[in-house]
Design an enzyme around this catalytic site. Structure first.
Site, mmCIF file in Angstrom:
data_model
loop_
_atom_site.group_PDB
_atom_site.id
_atom_site.type_symbol
_atom_site.label_atom_id
_atom_site.label_comp_id
_atom_site.label_asym_id
_atom_site.label_seq_id
_atom_site.Cartn_x
_atom_site.Cartn_y
_atom_site.Cartn_z
ATOM 1 N N LYS A 68 42.112 40.860 41.760
ATOM 2 C CA LYS A 68 41.101 40.681 40.713
ATOM 3 C C LYS A 68 40.790 42.046 40.130
ATOM 4 O O LYS A 68 40.500 42.995 40.851
ATOM 5 C CB LYS A 68 39.859 40.081 41.355
HETATM 6 C C1 R5P Z 1 31.578 42.059 42.098
HETATM 7 O O1 R5P Z 1 31.330 42.789 43.005
HETATM 8 C C2 R5P Z 1 31.736 40.678 42.376
HETATM 9 O O2 R5P Z 1 32.829 40.503 43.230
HETATM 10 C C3 R5P Z 1 31.893 39.752 41.186
HETATM 11 O O3 R5P Z 1 32.405 38.569 41.684
HETATM 12 C C4 R5P Z 1 32.807 40.241 40.098
HETATM 13 O O4 R5P Z 1 32.373 41.452 39.579
HETATM 14 C C5 R5P Z 1 32.995 39.189 39.008
HETATM 15 O O5 R5P Z 1 31.859 38.891 38.395
HETATM 16 P P1 R5P Z 1 31.547 39.349 36.919
HETATM 17 O O6 R5P Z 1 32.370 38.459 36.029
HETATM 18 O O7 R5P Z 1 30.085 39.125 36.772
HETATM 19 O O8 R5P Z 1 31.955 40.780 36.772
#
Ligand code: R5P
Length: 269
Positions: free
Chosen positions: A173
Site C-alpha cells: 500500500k
Molecule cells: C495509516 O496509517 C493508515 O494505515 C491508513 O489506513 C492509511 O493511511 C489509509 O487511509 P487514508 O486513505 O486516510 O490515507
C-alpha cells in the site's frame, strides 16, 4: 503458494476483475478518535456493504463490528507510537499471529518506514511477520510512506514498495505520485493506494482513477471516504472508478446524484 494463501488473497483482491476497494479505518491506532472515526461502529456499518475489504485494528474489530458480517478483514498488526511523537517510525508488532487467526482475518498489515530513524526495526518486523504469516497462509500488506517528512515521489515510493516486495510482502500500500506507473512496474506484487488527507471528492476520485489507470489494483482508502460529506455516496463512486473504470467526471456525477437523493430524503422525512 498454498491454497489458504491464494484463497485469502482472492478475498482481498476480487478475482473477477483483479481490483479491490479496501476501506481503511485503522487510523485510531496512532491518531486516536480522529475526525469521522469518533464512534467507529457508526462510521463503519453503513459503509460495509460497499467495501471489498475492511482494514482496522483488533480492538475496533472486536468491539465495533458485528462478527456475522462477511467482509474480509485486513488486520493492522503494527503500532506502538502516537501522533504526539515527532517520529512515527518507532513501531513494532502489536498482535500475535494466533490472535489474527482467531479473528479469522484475510490478511495482516503493518507499516514500514523506509528512510526513517527506525527503518531497520520496521523492516525486520515485517520480515518476521511474513515468516509467521507464510506458515499460516495469511497475506501481509506492507503500508509504506506514512510519516510527516516523507517526500512522496516515484523515486522514494518506488524504493519503499520494492523493498517491501523483495522482503516478501504480498500486497503493498502506497501513495499516488507523478510517474506512478514506474512505481507499479518495479513492484512485483499488487499495489493499492491510500487516499491520504481529505481532499475534494472530485479530486479523490481523480486520484483513484489515475492510480488504477497506471497499474494499481485499487485503493485502501480512509479519510476521503469517511470524512466525506456523504461517505456512502463516496464509497459507491470510488467503486465505480475501481471496478467499472468510470471516469472521475462520471463517478463524481454519481456522487452528486446520490448525495442529492439523500438530501431530498432527509427533507421529506
Ligand atoms: C495509516 O496509517 C493508515 O494505515 C491508513 O489506513 C492509511 O493511511 C489509509 O487511509 P487514508 O486513505 O486516510 O490515507
Amino acid at each position: 503458494m498454498d491454497w489458504g494463501m491464494k484463497n485469502r488473497l482472492s478475498r482481498i483482491i476480487r478475482p473477477s476483475d483483479g481490483r479491490t476497494v479496501m476501506l481503511a479505518v485503522d487510523h485510531g491506532y496512532f491518531l486516536g478518535p480522529t475526525t469521522g472515526l469518533e464512534e467507529p461502529r457508526k462510521t463503519i456499518e453503513p459503509l460495509l456493504p460497499y467495501a471489498d475489504t475492511l482494514m482496522l485494528t483488533r480492538g475496533v474489530l472486536r468491539r465495533c463490528v458485528d462478527p456475522s458480517m462477511d467482509v474480509p478483514v485486513v488486520l493492522r498488526v503494527s503500532g506502538g507510537t502516537s501522533v504526539l511523537k515527532d517520529d512515527l517510525s518507532d513501531e513494532g508488532l502489536t498482535v500475535s499471529m494466533n490472535d489474527a487467526i482467531r479473528l479469522n482475518v484475510a490478511g495482516v498489515a503493518l507499516s514500514i518506514f523506509v528512510g526513517a530513524a527506525n527503518e531497520r526495526q520496521t523492516l525486520l518486523a515485517m520480515a518476521d511477520l511474513i515468516d509467521e504469516a507464510e506458515e499460516c497462509g495469511i497475506p501481509v500488506v506492507a503500508v509504506t510512506a506514512v510519516g510527516k517528512d516523507m517526500v512522496r515521489d516515484a523515486r522514494y515510493l518506488g524504493l519503499a514498495c520494492r523493498i517491501a516486495a523483495e522482503l516478501g510482502a504480498h500486497i503493498v500500500k502506497t501513495y499516488y505520485c507523478e510517474d506512478f506507473e514506474k512505481v507499479v512496474r518495479a513492484c512485483p506484487v499488487p499495489v493499492v493506494i491510500a487516499g491520504g488527507k481529505k481532499i475534494a471528492e472530485k479530486d479523490a476520485l481523480e486520484l483513484s482513477y489515475n492510480a488504477v489507470k497506471r497499474g494499481a489494483v485499487g485503493v485502501d482508502m480512509g479519510r476521503n471516504i469517511f470524512q466525506s460529506e456523504n461517505p456512502v455516496a463516496m464509497i459507491k463512486a470510488v467503486r465505480e472508478v475501481v471496478h467499472n473504470n468510470a471516469t472521475p467526471e462520471k463517478a463524481y456525477d454519481l456522487f452528486k446524484t446520490l448525495s442529492a437523493r439523500k438530501q431530498q430524503k432527509k427533507k421529506t422525512a
